[in-house]
Motif scaffolding. Structure first.
Motif, PDB file in Angstrom:
ATOM      1  N   SER A 182      45.872  33.279  30.688  1.00  0.00           N
ATOM      2  CA  SER A 182      45.007  34.101  31.356  1.00  0.00           C
ATOM      3  C   SER A 182      44.982  34.069  33.059  1.00  0.00           C
ATOM      4  O   SER A 182      45.538  33.214  33.437  1.00  0.00           O
ATOM      5  CB  SER A 182      43.561  33.940  31.100  1.00  0.00           C
ATOM      6  OG  SER A 182      43.203  34.048  29.623  1.00  0.00           O
ATOM      7  N   ALA A 183      44.757  35.357  33.470  1.00  0.00           N
ATOM      8  CA  ALA A 183      44.650  35.349  34.984  1.00  0.00           C
ATOM      9  C   ALA A 183      43.701  34.379  35.336  1.00  0.00           C
ATOM     10  O   ALA A 183      42.530  34.491  34.909  1.00  0.00           O
ATOM     11  CB  ALA A 183      44.653  36.785  35.644  1.00  0.00           C
ATOM     12  N   ILE A 184      43.672  33.732  36.512  1.00  0.00           N
ATOM     13  CA  ILE A 184      42.634  32.918  36.731  1.00  0.00           C
ATOM     14  C   ILE A 184      41.334  33.582  37.328  1.00  0.00           C
ATOM     15  O   ILE A 184      40.269  33.006  37.295  1.00  0.00           O
ATOM     16  CB  ILE A 184      43.203  31.794  37.834  1.00  0.00           C
ATOM     17  CG1 ILE A 184      43.215  32.674  39.442  1.00  0.00           C
ATOM     18  CG2 ILE A 184      44.185  30.845  37.431  1.00  0.00           C
ATOM     19  CD1 ILE A 184      43.669  31.670  40.557  1.00  0.00           C
ATOM     20  N   ILE A 185      41.464  34.790  37.441  1.00  0.00           N
ATOM     21  CA  ILE A 185      40.402  35.828  37.888  1.00  0.00           C
ATOM     22  C   ILE A 185      39.434  35.788  36.699  1.00  0.00           C
ATOM     23  O   ILE A 185      38.077  36.031  36.788  1.00  0.00           O
ATOM     24  CB  ILE A 185      40.400  37.001  38.356  1.00  0.00           C
ATOM     25  CG1 ILE A 185      39.363  37.613  39.010  1.00  0.00           C
ATOM     26  CG2 ILE A 185      41.263  37.895  37.266  1.00  0.00           C
ATOM     27  CD1 ILE A 185      39.772  38.934  39.808  1.00  0.00           C
ATOM     28  N   GLU A 186      39.718  35.415  35.550  1.00  0.00           N
ATOM     29  CA  GLU A 186      39.096  35.538  34.176  1.00  0.00           C
ATOM     30  C   GLU A 186      38.130  34.274  34.063  1.00  0.00           C
ATOM     31  O   GLU A 186      37.451  34.132  33.128  1.00  0.00           O
ATOM     32  CB  GLU A 186      39.666  35.371  32.948  1.00  0.00           C
ATOM     33  CG  GLU A 186      40.585  37.006  33.056  1.00  0.00           C
ATOM     34  CD  GLU A 186      39.833  38.148  33.203  1.00  0.00           C
ATOM     35  OE1 GLU A 186      38.506  38.032  32.758  1.00  0.00           O
ATOM     36  OE2 GLU A 186      40.438  39.052  33.938  1.00  0.00           O
ATOM     37  N   PHE A 187      38.283  33.140  35.039  1.00  0.00           N
ATOM     38  CA  PHE A 187      37.436  32.048  34.718  1.00  0.00           C
ATOM     39  C   PHE A 187      36.241  31.924  35.691  1.00  0.00           C
ATOM     40  O   PHE A 187      36.425  32.487  36.921  1.00  0.00           O
ATOM     41  CB  PHE A 187      38.416  30.909  35.030  1.00  0.00           C
ATOM     42  CG  PHE A 187      39.452  30.576  34.177  1.00  0.00           C
ATOM     43  CD1 PHE A 187      39.250  29.714  33.140  1.00  0.00           C
ATOM     44  CD2 PHE A 187      40.759  30.975  34.612  1.00  0.00           C
ATOM     45  CE1 PHE A 187      40.394  29.303  32.222  1.00  0.00           C
ATOM     46  CE2 PHE A 187      41.887  30.767  33.575  1.00  0.00           C
ATOM     47  CZ  PHE A 187      41.513  30.349  32.531  1.00  0.00           C
ATOM     48  N   PRO A 188      35.145  31.438  35.340  1.00  0.00           N
ATOM     49  CA  PRO A 188      33.911  31.762  36.010  1.00  0.00           C
ATOM     50  C   PRO A 188      33.734  30.902  37.212  1.00  0.00           C
ATOM     51  O   PRO A 188      33.083  31.766  38.076  1.00  0.00           O
ATOM     52  CB  PRO A 188      32.803  30.928  35.018  1.00  0.00           C
ATOM     53  CG  PRO A 188      33.385  31.347  33.432  1.00  0.00           C
ATOM     54  CD  PRO A 188      34.847  31.079  33.594  1.00  0.00           C
TER      55      PRO A 188
END
Length: 598
Positions: A334-340
């Motif tokens: 996943s792109a790290i923008i998807e991590f909270p």
């Protein structure tokens, strides 16, 4: 590294819906600066800064300004050419008086131009910023001949200006300076001394540099009361206004700095250089504060501008960098923008930058109100509000510049610590903003020592009451605004409690007030930010833009729920007093008394 994208739509929204720019444009003298004209103007300016100035940012950091064997100073490749285009386009003259060739636009517009240029290249932008401060000092205190001789070419940008305050032994204690100014038979003064930390004290971008130098005349009183201010040009100016012989001011060395490498920071030596008194003798501190107050708002803006550039880069990286698998995602990664946690850092940047944008423009708008509102009472009140907001803008803005660029680096992970990504430059560049033009501790001391006591505290309490009025608008806006209203109310209570403590403690125990001044100023920064984001959220529906409406609500709610509660957490520090700060001597602070002795 990505191409800088000027946030013109956000600026247009802020002007129209948050800081009341249409009211400014209605004042006498600003009829030509209506909102549509200004939005078109800053759009063109943004394009110029992105295309002409921004490409010099990274290369200027790598190359640095340097001193030649002959003592001359050369800026990095591309700086002089970009500056020539800047002068030809007339961007520096936009907010300056028409009498001297300026555009006569409000300070609010000038601050936006400074912001766009600083986002493009902070080091480059320092030269016009300091020139504007010198211009304002001459506008206020120069005589007719000095204005006629120096201002037209300074306003156009053909000549640049500096502020010469700091000396090696004095630092922030300007009253300790020793530079001498000896009267000469022709009415000029011979200036002798050394100044340090002089940004763009010498360079190759303009043919003339107009130094404004603080010095002492013979028999002047000690301390700050005995300081005068002088024009000391790099080249003397002939009667026909052509440039004459070189004045006796020379660059001893350039500082090797953590950041802003493209801006030459000079140690200057004056050896009986020819100078001309501005105003009367011993008015130097008053003249200096004209320059400093202008610069302090601009320095707070630097935190916003560099933070914006770093945010754009970290947002792009978060979308590109793929690592791990987010909860509920499918595929290999996943792109790290998807991590909270990355989302938390991005939203902290986005909300804080929006708040700073509104705060800086609000202060600038009150500067315009203080000079152009037809109502004398409104001008006086606006001047009081400028007094309150300026130390908050300078300190809170530059502090957040440090914090937000650090978050941008964190989002890049290990690559952020590597210079080739370019994100570390933003953090290095902006670090100086909390130090120069009066350290942030000095700003906090100014807030509690000078601004808090205006009209016995009534001035700040009236401003706090104005902020509280947002509660009614939030209650009428709908239930989705409830948590914003409730949290603002709690934090306004904490700020009011701290303010009452400061007012009641100040005269009896000024050390305790100063001990809590920095956390107290931070409380103001947090509350004004939450208030302005709430104003933006309740105003956004008027745009008719559903995405704008949604984003402003989310930003205001995120700030209120997750960042604003820090305010009440600082109440204890703001009101703790000075007892423990002075309880330990230097040996105890070093831990010397706890060392085991054999």
């Amino acid at each position: 590294m990505i191409r800088y994208q000027p946030p013109i739509a956000d600026l247009a929204f802020a002007l129209e819906h948050v800081v009341g720019y249409p009211d400014i444009a209605s004042f006498p003298g600003f009829e030509h600066a209506d909102l549509d004209t200004v939005v078109d103007l800053i759009g063109q300016c943004g394009d110029f800064m992105a295309e002409v100035v921004a490409p010099t940012n990274h290369s200027g950091d790598v190359e640095s300004a340097h001193r030649q064997p002959d003592g001359s100073v050369v800026t990095p490749a591309g700086f002089a050419e970009a500056y020539r285009h800047y002068v030809e386009a007339g961007w520096g003259s936009v907010p300056l008086p028409e009498e001297f060739g300026g555009g006569g636009f409000p300070r609010t517009v000038g601050l936006i131009i400074q912001e766009l240029m600083t986002s493009a290249n902070m080091a480059f932008a320092l030269c016009p910023l300091l020139t504007q401060g010198a211009i304002e000092a001459l506008l206020h205190y120069g005589d007719a001949g000095q204005k006629r001789r120096y201002l037209p070419k300074m306003v156009s940008g053909e000549w640049t200006g500096t502020m010469n305050l700091t000396e090696p032994q004095a630092g922030s204690d300007v009253g300790a300076l020793t530079t001498r100014a000896v009267p000469q038979p022709d009415g000029s003064f011979a200036i002798t001394g050394q100044k340090m930390f002089i940004t763009f004290g010498d360079h190759d971008m303009a043919e003339q540099i107009v130094h404004l130098v603080l010095a002492r005349t013979p028999g002047a009183p000690a301390g700050t009361k005995g300081i005068s201010c002088f024009i000391v040009p790099k080249f003397l100016v002939n009667d026909d206004e052509s440039l004459g012989e070189r004045n006796s001011v020379h660059t001893v060395s350039l500082e090797h700095k953590m950041g802003i490498h493209g801006a030459p920071t000079c140690v200057l030596s004056y050896e009986e250089a020819t100078g001309y008194l501005i105003g009367e003798e011993n008015l130097g501190m008053r003249i200096m504060f004209v320059m400093m107050n202008s610069a302090r708002l601009s320095v707070g803006m630097q935190g916003l501008a560099v933070g914006e550039r770093a945010y754009q880069q970290s947002l792009a990286y978060a979308q590109e960098r793929r690592q791990g698998l987010a909860i509920g995602a499918t595929g290999a990664d996943s792109a790290i923008i998807e991590f909270p946690d990355v989302r938390r850092m991005l939203l902290t940047q986005r909300a804080s930058l929006a708040a700073l944008q509104y705060l800086m423009l609000l202060d600038a708008s009150y500067v315009d109100r203080s000079t152009h509102d037809p109502n004398p009472a409104a001008r006086a009140r606006a001047n009081e509000i400028v007094g309150i907001l300026t130390p908050i803008c300078k300190s809170f803005g530059s502090d957040l510049g440090n914090e937000l660029t650090s978050l941008a680096l964190q989002i890049h992970g290990g690559m952020g610590y590597i210079e080739e990504t370019g994100v570390a430059q933003h953090m290095r560049d902006v670090r100086i903003a909390a130090i120069y033009e009066g350290t942030n501790g000095i700003q906090a001391a100014d807030l509690v020592g000078r601004k808090l006591g205006v009209r016995g505290g009534a001035s700040v309490m009236e401003f706090l009451a104005t902020m509280r009025e947002i509660g009614t608008e939030l209650a009428e806006a709908g239930t989705e605004f409830d948590t914003i209203r409730e949290e603002l109310d709690r934090q306004f209570d904490a700020l009011e409690q701290a303010t009452q403590w400061m007012l009641s403690t100040g005269r009896a125990d000024p050390n305790s007030v100063l001990a809590g001044s920095t956390p107290y100023l931070r409380m103001w920064g947090l509350c004004t930010s939450g208030w302005l984001l709430a104003r933006a959220a309740v105003s956004a529906p008027a745009t008719g833009d559903a995405r704008r409406e949604e984003s402003q609500l989310v930003l205001a709610r995120f700030y209120a729920e997750q960042l604003l509660p820090q305010c009440a957490g600082l109440l204890g520090a703001a009101t703790a007093g000075s007892r423990d700060l002075f309880a330990l001597d230097a040996d105890q602070l070093s831990g010397a008394t706890s060392r085991v002795r054999h």
